[in-house]
Write a protein that holds these residues in place. Structure first.
Motif, mmCIF file in Angstrom:
data_model
loop_
_atom_site.group_PDB
_atom_site.id
_atom_site.type_symbol
_atom_site.label_atom_id
_atom_site.label_comp_id
_atom_site.label_asym_id
_atom_site.label_seq_id
_atom_site.Cartn_x
_atom_site.Cartn_y
_atom_site.Cartn_z
ATOM 1 N N MET A 80 59.161 40.928 60.543
ATOM 2 C CA MET A 80 58.142 40.241 61.322
ATOM 3 C C MET A 80 58.621 40.179 62.770
ATOM 4 S SD MET A 80 56.506 36.439 60.792
ATOM 5 C CE MET A 80 56.429 36.646 59.032
ATOM 6 N N ASP A 81 57.750 40.508 63.692
ATOM 7 C CA ASP A 81 58.149 40.504 65.098
ATOM 8 C C ASP A 81 57.896 39.138 65.746
ATOM 9 O OD1 ASP A 81 55.424 40.398 65.568
ATOM 10 O OD2 ASP A 81 55.288 42.417 66.381
ATOM 11 N N LYS A 82 58.447 38.983 66.937
ATOM 12 C CA LYS A 82 58.332 37.710 67.664
ATOM 13 C C LYS A 82 56.882 37.322 67.904
ATOM 14 C CE LYS A 82 60.334 37.622 71.566
ATOM 15 N NZ LYS A 82 61.107 37.514 72.799
ATOM 16 N N SER A 83 56.051 38.273 68.262
ATOM 17 C CA SER A 83 54.654 37.984 68.559
ATOM 18 C C SER A 83 53.944 37.385 67.342
ATOM 19 C CB SER A 83 53.955 39.263 69.019
ATOM 20 O OG SER A 83 52.580 39.038 69.194
ATOM 21 N N THR A 84 54.204 37.939 66.183
ATOM 22 C CA THR A 84 53.601 37.410 64.951
ATOM 23 C C THR A 84 54.110 36.005 64.667
ATOM 24 O OG1 THR A 84 53.387 39.646 64.060
ATOM 25 C CG2 THR A 84 53.287 37.828 62.471
ATOM 26 N N LEU A 85 55.409 35.796 64.837
ATOM 27 C CA LEU A 85 55.974 34.456 64.622
ATOM 28 C C LEU A 85 55.350 33.437 65.566
ATOM 29 C CD1 LEU A 85 59.755 35.183 64.055
ATOM 30 C CD2 LEU A 85 58.228 33.982 62.481
ATOM 31 N N VAL A 86 55.204 33.802 66.828
ATOM 32 C CA VAL A 86 54.608 32.876 67.796
ATOM 33 C C VAL A 86 53.164 32.558 67.400
ATOM 34 C CG1 VAL A 86 53.855 32.621 70.205
ATOM 35 C CG2 VAL A 86 56.169 33.432 69.687
ATOM 36 N N THR A 87 52.420 33.551 66.952
ATOM 37 C CA THR A 87 51.044 33.309 66.495
ATOM 38 C C THR A 87 51.039 32.349 65.311
ATOM 39 O OG1 THR A 87 50.265 35.446 67.289
ATOM 40 C CG2 THR A 87 48.959 34.400 65.561
ATOM 41 N N LEU A 88 51.940 32.541 64.361
ATOM 42 C CA LEU A 88 51.999 31.653 63.198
ATOM 43 C C LEU A 88 52.406 30.234 63.603
ATOM 44 C CD1 LEU A 88 53.594 34.055 60.564
ATOM 45 C CD2 LEU A 88 51.201 33.296 60.685
ATOM 46 N N LEU A 89 53.288 30.124 64.575
ATOM 47 C CA LEU A 89 53.665 28.796 65.068
ATOM 48 C C LEU A 89 52.497 28.117 65.787
ATOM 49 C CD1 LEU A 89 57.244 29.736 66.229
ATOM 50 C CD2 LEU A 89 56.702 27.997 64.496
ATOM 51 N N LYS A 90 51.739 28.880 66.536
ATOM 52 C CA LYS A 90 50.551 28.310 67.192
ATOM 53 C C LYS A 90 49.518 27.875 66.155
ATOM 54 C CE LYS A 90 51.044 30.698 71.600
ATOM 55 N NZ LYS A 90 50.494 31.752 72.493
ATOM 56 N N PHE A 91 49.382 28.661 65.085
ATOM 57 C CA PHE A 91 48.513 28.273 63.972
ATOM 58 C C PHE A 91 48.998 26.950 63.381
ATOM 59 C CE2 PHE A 91 48.238 28.493 59.232
ATOM 60 C CZ PHE A 91 46.905 28.147 59.112
ATOM 61 N N LYS A 92 50.302 26.833 63.148
ATOM 62 C CA LYS A 92 50.880 25.602 62.603
ATOM 63 C C LYS A 92 50.578 24.412 63.517
ATOM 64 C CE LYS A 92 55.315 23.302 61.817
ATOM 65 N NZ LYS A 92 54.707 22.290 61.008
ATOM 66 N N ARG A 93 50.787 24.601 64.808
ATOM 67 C CA ARG A 93 50.528 23.515 65.759
ATOM 68 C C ARG A 93 49.071 23.065 65.672
ATOM 69 N NH1 ARG A 93 51.637 25.078 71.788
ATOM 70 N NH2 ARG A 93 49.851 26.421 71.326
ATOM 71 N N TRP A 94 48.161 24.039 65.616
ATOM 72 C CA TRP A 94 46.728 23.739 65.554
ATOM 73 C C TRP A 94 46.365 23.033 64.246
ATOM 74 C CZ3 TRP A 94 43.366 26.265 62.015
ATOM 75 C CH2 TRP A 94 42.027 25.893 62.133
ATOM 76 N N ILE A 95 46.798 23.558 63.101
ATOM 77 C CA ILE A 95 46.366 22.982 61.834
ATOM 78 C C ILE A 95 47.059 21.648 61.551
ATOM 79 C CG2 ILE A 95 47.944 24.243 60.301
ATOM 80 C CD1 ILE A 95 44.200 23.297 59.707
ATOM 81 N N ASP A 96 48.274 21.459 62.013
ATOM 82 C CA ASP A 96 48.898 20.138 61.892
ATOM 83 C C ASP A 96 48.069 19.109 62.660
ATOM 84 O OD1 ASP A 96 51.034 20.998 60.285
ATOM 85 O OD2 ASP A 96 52.459 21.112 61.963
ATOM 86 N N ALA A 97 47.673 19.463 63.878
ATOM 87 C CA ALA A 97 46.868 18.549 64.700
ATOM 88 C C ALA A 97 45.511 18.271 64.054
ATOM 89 C CB ALA A 97 46.686 19.118 66.103
ATOM 90 N N GLU A 98 44.871 19.305 63.531
ATOM 91 C CA GLU A 98 43.568 19.129 62.870
ATOM 92 C C GLU A 98 43.701 18.253 61.624
ATOM 93 O OE1 GLU A 98 40.336 20.289 63.797
ATOM 94 O OE2 GLU A 98 41.486 20.431 65.651
ATOM 95 N N THR A 99 44.769 18.446 60.890
ATOM 96 C CA THR A 99 44.997 17.639 59.683
ATOM 97 C C THR A 99 45.201 16.182 60.056
ATOM 98 O OG1 THR A 99 45.948 19.560 58.555
ATOM 99 C CG2 THR A 99 46.435 17.393 57.617
ATOM 100 N N LEU A 100 46.013 15.928 61.065
ATOM 101 C CA LEU A 100 46.243 14.549 61.495
ATOM 102 C C LEU A 100 44.968 13.920 62.039
ATOM 103 C CD1 LEU A 100 49.755 15.068 63.084
ATOM 104 C CD2 LEU A 100 49.237 13.672 61.061
ATOM 105 N N LYS A 101 44.181 14.686 62.774
ATOM 106 C CA LYS A 101 42.907 14.178 63.290
ATOM 107 C C LYS A 101 41.993 13.773 62.125
ATOM 108 C CE LYS A 101 40.206 17.081 65.476
ATOM 109 N NZ LYS A 101 39.691 17.973 66.530
ATOM 110 N N THR A 102 42.000 14.556 61.061
ATOM 111 C CA THR A 102 41.171 14.242 59.896
ATOM 112 C C THR A 102 41.688 12.987 59.185
ATOM 113 O OG1 THR A 102 40.637 16.585 59.650
ATOM 114 C CG2 THR A 102 40.210 15.173 57.752
ATOM 115 N N ILE A 103 43.007 12.851 59.094
ATOM 116 C CA ILE A 103 43.581 11.650 58.471
ATOM 117 C C ILE A 103 43.150 10.404 59.236
ATOM 118 C CG2 ILE A 103 45.745 10.411 57.991
ATOM 119 C CD1 ILE A 103 47.016 13.201 57.441
ATOM 120 N N LYS A 104 43.075 10.502 60.561
ATOM 121 C CA LYS A 104 42.629 9.357 61.375
ATOM 122 C C LYS A 104 41.277 8.835 60.920
ATOM 123 C CE LYS A 104 44.706 9.710 65.912
ATOM 124 N NZ LYS A 104 44.498 9.938 67.327
#
Length: 162
Positions: A1-25
């Motif tokens: 896996m290259d760096k670009s793919t990892l960064v995309t997956l990390l950005k996905f994680k950042r987004w979905i963690d935030a969306e999940t927490l927003k929903t918990i609120k």
């Protein structure tokens, strides 16, 4: 896996963690106290593991003696902590040379056992670990009458990866 793919997956994680927490609120604390608390415990567990592997990758001591903290942070606290942590990962991976991803790092598990993994294996563990637990949180959100966010990479790539 290259760096670009990892960064995309990390950005996905950042987004979905935030969306999940927003929903918990939006889940009523009074009507669903126990399940909402469990959601926060699971999200905090994800964060603690993220922090443990962050320390491992950095070659630092993490200071955790368990895979969760005794206290349960609020949704607002988790929003900040998880965002800061994932931003650190994005910056770190972005600055790595390809060879850095293959570096083997020795570390101690929280239970005291010794381990060694490559940086990329640590990153993959951190990414997949969170997905597993967010799935459980999504189930709990549904049980409380909420609508869990679409925790799928295709939605992120289509709507949020600009």
């Amino acid at each position: 896996m290259d760096k670009s793919t990892l960064v995309t997956l990390l950005k996905f994680k950042r987004w979905i963690d935030a969306e999940t927490l927003k929903t918990i609120k939006g889940i009523s604390e009074s009507a669903y106290a126990e399940k909402r608390h469990l959601m926060l415990r699971l999200m905090n567990h994800i964060h603690v593991v993220d922090m443990i592997f962050r320390a491992n990758i950095s070659g630092q001591q993490h200071g955790y003696t368990a895979l969760n903290t005794p206290e349960t942070p609020s949704v607002d606290e988790l929003e900040v902590k998880m965002d800061v942590c994932t931003n650190w990962y994005i910056q770190r991976v972005s600055s790595m040379a390809p060879a850095d991803l293959e570096e083997t790092i020795k570390f101690s598990f929280v239970d005291g056992g010794e381990g060694k993994m490559t940086t990329i294996d640590m990153l993959n563990h951190m990414l997949f670990h969170g997905t597993y637990h967010r799935g459980a949180v999504g189930w709990l959100i549904s049980e409380c009458g909420g609508v869990p966010p679409k925790d799928v990479l295709t939605v992120f790539l289509r709507d949020h990866n600009h």
